[in-house]
Design a protein around this motif. Structure first.
Motif: not given
Length: 472
Positions: A233-235, A341-353, A393-395, A436-439
């Protein structure tokens, strides 16, 4: 002669309806554009078929045709749910999108001369009349977008300032409580974030994020990208506990949140929930601050509802954050299918976007942020589009910016339509790459039914964008 008389009789009975429908269909592309003509064609063809069957039916409506079906019976697909794209409709959408130009045919900026330069030929010059009509439609949408922005999108500065003060008060109370209750908890300074602080919040100032950075020992924890795991699960990331043979469990404060050898965001949230929702006397604090404060139950994350100045409400999300050395930011916001996926942390791109979006607008004085805020408001006010997030929407807008250079403010209507069309295309493909991360596929948490409903709603909006503003 009998055949001729029969034909005339049929035309008389038809009362010109078939001719009128054919005329509408033949001119729909000119008036509504290709997307609008496609949808109008589907609906109008259904009505025409029903009408033709009615006038050609025998006197008795119960008399059956050879196929055993009543001649007046409507087609079976006409009664299907209008909100779902079946296979045939998806094919129609796909074909129509392939024929659509980069800007709506009804609002083509390159083909719309200024209204004062359009040649008028009393209906004899078809091209001039069409250009004049497109110019009027474009100007109409442009005016509606600006009116919608002023009346529905923008938030008064005083309201924003009041919401920020309330969020700051909550942040201060939580900081004092956590330092007093658990002085050994390894945390960096908490801070407020979100669209309320980026001037990208719309409609009402009702949401803020309280970021709570955790401190992890470098030699005890390592991040693992989601695509390198069996879940693929990318991201999303796993945070693995390392060196247990040299530093046994208990060497790190956060070992208490270990699940299967990984730091569990769910367990981290549960620790804070016991403190924030169970230990703090919010009614007493609220009476001092003149607020009404209560935890939101149930909630995806730990959220506080703050009622201030009587009629205003603010929701503050409490978000544990991991800032990794390589610049990756992970937040404890669960995957929608958390049971898997309860052990997965979500990557945040909000600041860079957000930084990239603002930088692009500053370079050319563009309307990207304006266009984003209008569409965010439409999605917030329209229940059928509520599943589309600000990040998606931002992406979509950032991806559109890569191929479109004209973001002048007088091109807002064209860019708005282009953004709608781009979203329909991404939904039809079932994939929205992160700019910022197409995958990373930002649609990976949507169900197939949600994708179909969103795609159909936006596709219909292409033929009536002003109607989309009216329903918001």
């Amino acid at each position: 002669m009998a055949g001729v008389n029969g034909d005339r009789k049929g035309k008389k009975d038809d009362n010109g309806m078939g001719t009128a429908i054919d005329f509408v269909l033949s001119n729909a592309k000119l008036v509504l554009g290709v997307g609008g003509a496609a949808m109008l064609g589907i609906a109008t063809l259904a009505v025409k078929r029903m009408y033709d069957r009615t006038i050609s039916a025998p006197t008795s409506p119960t008399k059956m045709e050879r196929g055993g079906k009543r001649s007046w019976e409507e087609p079976s697909w006409l009664g299907s749910s209008p909100r779902l794209l079946n296979h045939d409709m998806k094919s129609t959408v796909s074909r129509s999108l392939q024929t659509l130009p980069t800007s709506s045919s009804a609002f083509e900026p390159g083909r719309v001369p200024p209204p004062g330069h359009v040649r008028r030929a009393g209906g004899q010059d078809g091209a001039g009349s069409a250009d004049l009509h497109r110019a009027r439609l474009r100007l109409s949408l442009q005016e509606r977008l600006w009116t919608f922005y002023r009346e529905r999108v923008t938030i008064p500065g005083e309201e924003q300032a009041s919401a920020r003060r309330a969020a700051l008060d909550i942040c201060a109370e939580l900081r004092v409580f956590l330092h007093a209750k658990l002085p050994d908890m390894p945390l960096r300074e908490m801070y407020l974030s979100g669209s309320l602080y980026d001037d990208l919040q719309v409609v009402t100032a009702d949401h803020a994020q309280l970021m709570v950075p955790l401190i992890l020992e470098k030699n005890l924890w390592s991040p693992v990208p989601g695509e390198d795991t069996i879940m693929n699960v990318p991201g999303f990331w796993l945070v693995r506990r390392e060196n247990l043979e040299y530093f046994p469990r208990g060497s790190s404060y956060w070992d208490r949140c270990l699940v299967g050898g990984y730091l569990s965001p769910k367990s981290v949230l549960e620790v804070f929930e016991k403190l924030v929702a169970g230990s703090i006397n919010w009614p007493a604090i609220g009476s001092v601050l003149d607020y009404v404060i209560r935890p939101v139950v149930p909630s995806e994350t730990l959220t506080l509802e703050v009622q201030y100045e009587r009629e205003h409400r603010l929701y503050v999300d409490f978000l544990p954050l991991l800032a990794m050395e390589d610049g990756v930011s992970l937040i404890a916001k669960p995957h929608r299918r958390a049971e898997r996926h309860e052990n997965l942390w979500r990557q945040s791109f909000r600041v860079a976007e957000t930084a990239r979006l603002r930088a692009l607008d500053q370079e050319d004085g563009g309307c990207r942020c304006l266009c984003l805020k209008v569409l965010k408001a439409v999605c917030k006010l329209n229940p059928a589009l509520s599943r589309l997030t600000a990040g998606q929407l931002t992406n979509a807008l950032l991806l559109l910016s890569e191929g479109e250079g004209d973001w002048a403010r007088d091109a807002l209507a064209d860019r708005f339509l282009q953004l709608l069309r781009a979203l329909v295309g991404h939904l039809e493909a079932g994939r929205l790459p992160c700019a910022l991360c197409p995958k990373v596929n930002l649609f990976c948490e949507l169900t197939p039914q949600e994708v179909d409903e969103l795609g159909y709603t936006l596709y219909c909006a292409l033929s009536d964008p002003e109607g989309l503003l009216r329903t918001a």
